[in-house]
Design a protein around this motif. Structure first.
Motif, PDB file in Angstrom:
ATOM      1  N   PRO A 115       0.827  -1.212   0.000  1.00 52.24           N
ATOM      2  CA  PRO A 115       0.000   0.000   0.000  1.00 52.24           C
ATOM      3  C   PRO A 115       0.857   1.255   0.000  1.00 52.24           C
ATOM      4  CG  PRO A 115      -0.037  -1.073   2.156  1.00 52.24           C
ATOM      5  CD  PRO A 115       0.645  -2.019   1.225  1.00 52.24           C
ATOM      6  N   VAL A 116       0.380   2.283  -0.683  1.00 49.10           N
ATOM      7  CA  VAL A 116       1.054   3.583  -0.686  1.00 49.10           C
ATOM      8  C   VAL A 116       0.573   4.350   0.540  1.00 49.10           C
ATOM      9  CG1 VAL A 116       1.361   5.756  -1.913  1.00 49.10           C
ATOM     10  CG2 VAL A 116       1.248   3.602  -3.193  1.00 49.10           C
ATOM     11  N   LEU A 117       1.456   4.550   1.484  1.00 46.99           N
ATOM     12  CA  LEU A 117       1.079   5.162   2.758  1.00 46.99           C
ATOM     13  C   LEU A 117       1.263   6.677   2.755  1.00 46.99           C
ATOM     14  CD1 LEU A 117       2.577   2.501   5.200  1.00 46.99           C
ATOM     15  CD2 LEU A 117       0.279   2.616   4.209  1.00 46.99           C
ATOM     16  N   ASN A 118       1.789   7.230   1.674  1.00 51.61           N
ATOM     17  CA  ASN A 118       1.986   8.680   1.593  1.00 51.61           C
ATOM     18  C   ASN A 118       0.638   9.413   1.602  1.00 51.61           C
ATOM     19  OD1 ASN A 118       4.425   7.462   0.911  1.00 51.61           O
ATOM     20  ND2 ASN A 118       5.064   9.173  -0.346  1.00 51.61           N
ATOM     21  N   ALA A 119       0.663  10.660   2.043  1.00 52.84           N
ATOM     22  CA  ALA A 119      -0.541  11.496   2.032  1.00 52.84           C
ATOM     23  C   ALA A 119      -0.766  11.999   0.609  1.00 52.84           C
ATOM     24  CB  ALA A 119      -0.379  12.660   3.006  1.00 52.84           C
ATOM     25  N   LEU A 120      -1.653  11.345  -0.117  1.00 51.51           N
ATOM     26  CA  LEU A 120      -1.877  11.649  -1.524  1.00 51.51           C
ATOM     27  C   LEU A 120      -2.900  12.769  -1.684  1.00 51.51           C
ATOM     28  CD1 LEU A 120      -2.116   7.972  -2.843  1.00 51.51           C
ATOM     29  CD2 LEU A 120      -0.116   9.477  -2.889  1.00 51.51           C
ATOM     30  N   GLN A 121      -2.788  13.470  -2.804  1.00 48.42           N
ATOM     31  CA  GLN A 121      -3.778  14.485  -3.174  1.00 48.42           C
ATOM     32  C   GLN A 121      -4.579  13.944  -4.348  1.00 48.42           C
ATOM     33  OE1 GLN A 121      -2.220  18.388  -4.094  1.00 48.42           O
ATOM     34  NE2 GLN A 121      -4.065  18.963  -5.236  1.00 48.42           N
ATOM     35  N   ILE A 122      -5.870  13.704  -4.136  1.00 51.35           N
ATOM     36  CA  ILE A 122      -6.743  13.149  -5.175  1.00 51.35           C
ATOM     37  C   ILE A 122      -7.773  14.194  -5.563  1.00 51.35           C
ATOM     38  CG2 ILE A 122      -8.393  11.330  -5.756  1.00 51.35           C
ATOM     39  CD1 ILE A 122      -6.142  10.576  -2.934  1.00 51.35           C
ATOM     40  N   ASP A 123      -7.878  14.457  -6.856  1.00 47.70           N
ATOM     41  CA  ASP A 123      -8.861  15.404  -7.388  1.00 47.70           C
ATOM     42  C   ASP A 123      -9.758  14.674  -8.369  1.00 47.70           C
ATOM     43  OD1 ASP A 123      -7.808  17.793  -6.082  1.00 47.70           O
ATOM     44  OD2 ASP A 123      -6.108  17.598  -7.447  1.00 47.70           O
ATOM     45  N   LEU A 124     -11.071  14.712  -8.133  1.00 46.81           N
ATOM     46  CA  LEU A 124     -12.030  14.079  -9.031  1.00 46.81           C
ATOM     47  C   LEU A 124     -12.403  15.028 -10.156  1.00 46.81           C
ATOM     48  CD1 LEU A 124     -14.406  12.355  -6.440  1.00 46.81           C
ATOM     49  CD2 LEU A 124     -12.388  11.402  -7.581  1.00 46.81           C
ATOM     50  N   ASP A 125     -12.680  14.467 -11.333  1.00 46.41           N
ATOM     51  CA  ASP A 125     -13.100  15.277 -12.474  1.00 46.41           C
ATOM     52  C   ASP A 125     -14.442  15.951 -12.189  1.00 46.41           C
ATOM     53  OD1 ASP A 125     -10.830  14.363 -13.633  1.00 46.41           O
ATOM     54  OD2 ASP A 125     -11.796  13.381 -15.343  1.00 46.41           O
ATOM     55  N   ASP A 126     -14.652  17.100 -12.802  1.00 47.92           N
ATOM     56  CA  ASP A 126     -15.892  17.850 -12.579  1.00 47.92           C
ATOM     57  C   ASP A 126     -17.069  17.279 -13.358  1.00 47.92           C
ATOM     58  OD1 ASP A 126     -14.595  19.635 -10.882  1.00 47.92           O
ATOM     59  OD2 ASP A 126     -14.018  20.957 -12.546  1.00 47.92           O
ATOM     60  N   ASP A 127     -16.788  16.504 -14.414  1.00 46.31           N
ATOM     61  CA  ASP A 127     -17.864  16.032 -15.289  1.00 46.31           C
ATOM     62  C   ASP A 127     -18.331  14.621 -14.963  1.00 46.31           C
ATOM     63  OD1 ASP A 127     -15.562  14.768 -16.047  1.00 46.31           O
ATOM     64  OD2 ASP A 127     -15.867  15.012 -18.210  1.00 46.31           O
ATOM     65  N   LEU A 128     -18.174  14.200 -13.719  1.00 45.72           N
ATOM     66  CA  LEU A 128     -18.617  12.863 -13.341  1.00 45.72           C
ATOM     67  C   LEU A 128     -20.140  12.758 -13.450  1.00 45.72           C
ATOM     68  CD1 LEU A 128     -16.402  12.154 -10.195  1.00 45.72           C
ATOM     69  CD2 LEU A 128     -16.058  11.315 -12.520  1.00 45.72           C
ATOM     70  N   ALA A 129     -20.608  11.600 -13.923  1.00 41.75           N
ATOM     71  CA  ALA A 129     -22.057  11.390 -14.055  1.00 41.75           C
ATOM     72  C   ALA A 129     -22.732  11.313 -12.687  1.00 41.75           C
ATOM     73  CB  ALA A 129     -22.318  10.118 -14.857  1.00 41.75           C
ATOM     74  N   VAL A 130     -22.019  10.798 -11.705  1.00 44.37           N
ATOM     75  CA  VAL A 130     -22.558  10.660 -10.344  1.00 44.37           C
ATOM     76  C   VAL A 130     -22.127  11.869  -9.520  1.00 44.37           C
ATOM     77  CG1 VAL A 130     -22.515   9.283  -8.240  1.00 44.37           C
ATOM     78  CG2 VAL A 130     -22.591   8.159 -10.466  1.00 44.37           C
ATOM     79  N   LYS A 131     -23.065  12.520  -8.870  1.00 41.22           N
ATOM     80  CA  LYS A 131     -22.779  13.707  -8.078  1.00 41.22           C
ATOM     81  C   LYS A 131     -22.800  13.364  -6.587  1.00 41.22           C
ATOM     82  CE  LYS A 131     -22.632  16.021 -11.886  1.00 41.22           C
ATOM     83  NZ  LYS A 131     -21.316  16.430 -12.444  1.00 41.22           N
ATOM     84  N   GLY A 132     -22.372  14.346  -5.807  1.00 40.17           N
ATOM     85  CA  GLY A 132     -22.415  14.186  -4.361  1.00 40.17           C
ATOM     86  C   GLY A 132     -21.394  13.221  -3.811  1.00 40.17           C
ATOM     87  N   LEU A 133     -20.229  13.086  -4.482  1.00 37.80           N
ATOM     88  CA  LEU A 133     -19.182  12.191  -4.014  1.00 37.80           C
ATOM     89  C   LEU A 133     -18.171  12.963  -3.166  1.00 37.80           C
ATOM     90  CD1 LEU A 133     -18.384  10.120  -7.242  1.00 37.80           C
ATOM     91  CD2 LEU A 133     -19.855   9.470  -5.345  1.00 37.80           C
ATOM     92  N   SER A 134     -17.690  12.337  -2.134  1.00 39.00           N
ATOM     93  CA  SER A 134     -16.600  12.895  -1.337  1.00 39.00           C
ATOM     94  C   SER A 134     -15.676  11.760  -0.925  1.00 39.00           C
ATOM     95  CB  SER A 134     -17.135  13.625  -0.097  1.00 39.00           C
ATOM     96  OG  SER A 134     -17.847  12.725   0.744  1.00 39.00           O
ATOM     97  N   LEU A 135     -14.415  12.108  -0.670  1.00 42.85           N
ATOM     98  CA  LEU A 135     -13.409  11.099  -0.334  1.00 42.85           C
ATOM     99  C   LEU A 135     -12.879  11.338   1.069  1.00 42.85           C
ATOM    100  CD1 LEU A 135     -11.309  10.943  -3.633  1.00 42.85           C
ATOM    101  CD2 LEU A 135     -13.184   9.449  -2.930  1.00 42.85           C
ATOM    102  N   LEU A 136     -12.722  10.260   1.791  1.00 44.52           N
ATOM    103  CA  LEU A 136     -12.052  10.268   3.085  1.00 44.52           C
ATOM    104  C   LEU A 136     -10.758   9.489   2.917  1.00 44.52           C
ATOM    105  CD1 LEU A 136     -11.866  10.761   6.150  1.00 44.52           C
ATOM    106  CD2 LEU A 136     -13.181   8.651   6.473  1.00 44.52           C
ATOM    107  N   HIS A 137      -9.619  10.158   3.084  1.00 47.57           N
ATOM    108  CA  HIS A 137      -8.337   9.540   2.821  1.00 47.57           C
ATOM    109  C   HIS A 137      -7.734   8.969   4.108  1.00 47.57           C
ATOM    110  CE1 HIS A 137      -8.788  11.400  -1.020  1.00 47.57           C
ATOM    111  NE2 HIS A 137      -8.648  12.622  -0.532  1.00 47.57           N
ATOM    112  N   LYS A 138      -7.276   7.744   3.998  1.00 46.13           N
ATOM    113  CA  LYS A 138      -6.525   7.094   5.070  1.00 46.13           C
ATOM    114  C   LYS A 138      -5.285   6.477   4.434  1.00 46.13           C
ATOM    115  CE  LYS A 138     -10.409   6.116   8.155  1.00 46.13           C
ATOM    116  NZ  LYS A 138     -11.081   5.092   9.005  1.00 46.13           N
TER     117      LYS A 138
END
Length: 273
Positions: free
Chosen positions: A30-53
């Motif tokens: 597993p990659v244990l580094n604190a990653l920065q994830i950005d989701l695309d704006d044109d996703l078909a599904v809305k209301g998504l959020s990420l909790l990073h561990k």
């Protein structure tokens, strides 16, 4: 006096596992580094959020069709297993980019199917500065695309994926190692878990490359979308699907290279099959 006890049930939509794809295949950590994830704006599904561990990103959804909402009851008593069961989701596609602010892993874009806790796995590849090398057991080179007539100089094969397969004569075992080139086409593959004794007993090894010729160096790549290239040593080499890797025994130290007396970084050219 009447007392009420309320229980909040919140269930994740999915969990992305970030894995280190560099080095020996089958040994992804597993990659244990604190990653920065950005989701695309044109996703078909809305209301998504990420909790990073460490090593994972948990996907939450705040907007679900009525048929997929959690079932609730106003009736007194304990909730049934059916009422607490996770609702079935319609699978959806997740797209975005991922970066490592520490610079130990190369940036990439990704596209993956999510929903119903399918646990997608996305590989990240170590940067040159983040690669852990095994002493005297690594392979390095410089990748360039074949120079075209309208080009003043050959373009670097930015972010190309390189794979090394080593077959040991002494034991009959086969090992595969992976790495990713940097923006300038430079790569180094750590060849771990192979001792000098194992290699001096005899081996054969071949290098193969996947790349995206349309990929500009300044843009984030998607390694999963790359295609196989033909490869040759620069300056007159014969293009083939793989390039043979040899070994030079210098001062009782075995070094992998592309020619028998390799002591420098070799330049290889790529072209589409």
């Amino acid at each position: 006096m009447i007392r009420f006890k309320e229980t909040l049930i919140r269930q994740s939509s999915d969990v992305i596992r970030w894995l280190d794809g560099t080095g020996r295949e089958g040994q992804k950590n597993p990659v244990l580094n604190a990653l920065q994830i950005d989701l695309d704006d044109d996703l078909a599904v809305k209301g998504l959020s990420l909790l990073h561990k460490p090593g994972v990103s948990i996907i939450w959804r705040s907007q679900l069709p009525n048929a997929e909402q959690l079932q609730r009851t106003a009736e007194p008593g304990r909730a049934t297993e059916i009422q607490m069961a996770r609702p079935a989701e319609t699978p959806y596609q997740l797209k975005g980019t991922v970066r490592d602010p520490a610079g130990q892993f190369n940036p990439r874009t990704f596209i993956t199917d999510c929903g119903n806790n399918s646990y997608p796995q996305i590989a990240l590849y170590r940067s040159v500065v983040g690669t852990r090398l095994s002493q005297n057991k690594s392979l390095q080179g410089l990748l360039r695309y074949q120079k075209q007539a309208d080009e003043s100089e050959a373009r670097p094969a930015s972010w190309a994926l390189v794979t090394l397969q080593v077959d040991l004569a002494g034991t009959g075992d086969s090992y595969i190692f992976n790495a990713q080139a940097d923006i300038n086409g430079y790569f180094q593959i750590p060849v771990t878990r192979l001792s000098v004794a194992m290699l001096t007993a005899g081996f054969s090894a071949e290098l193969s490359v996947k790349a995206d010729k349309a990929q500009a160096g300044g843009l984030f790549p998607d390694p999963d979308q790359m295609t196989a290239m033909q490869i040759a040593l620069a300056d007159g080499g014969v293009f083939a699907d793989t390039q043979t890797v040899l070994a030079a025994n210098q001062n009782h130290r075995l070094t992998l290279g592309f020619v028998a007396d390799e002591t420098r970084v070799s330049t290889l050219e790529l072209k589409s099959p």
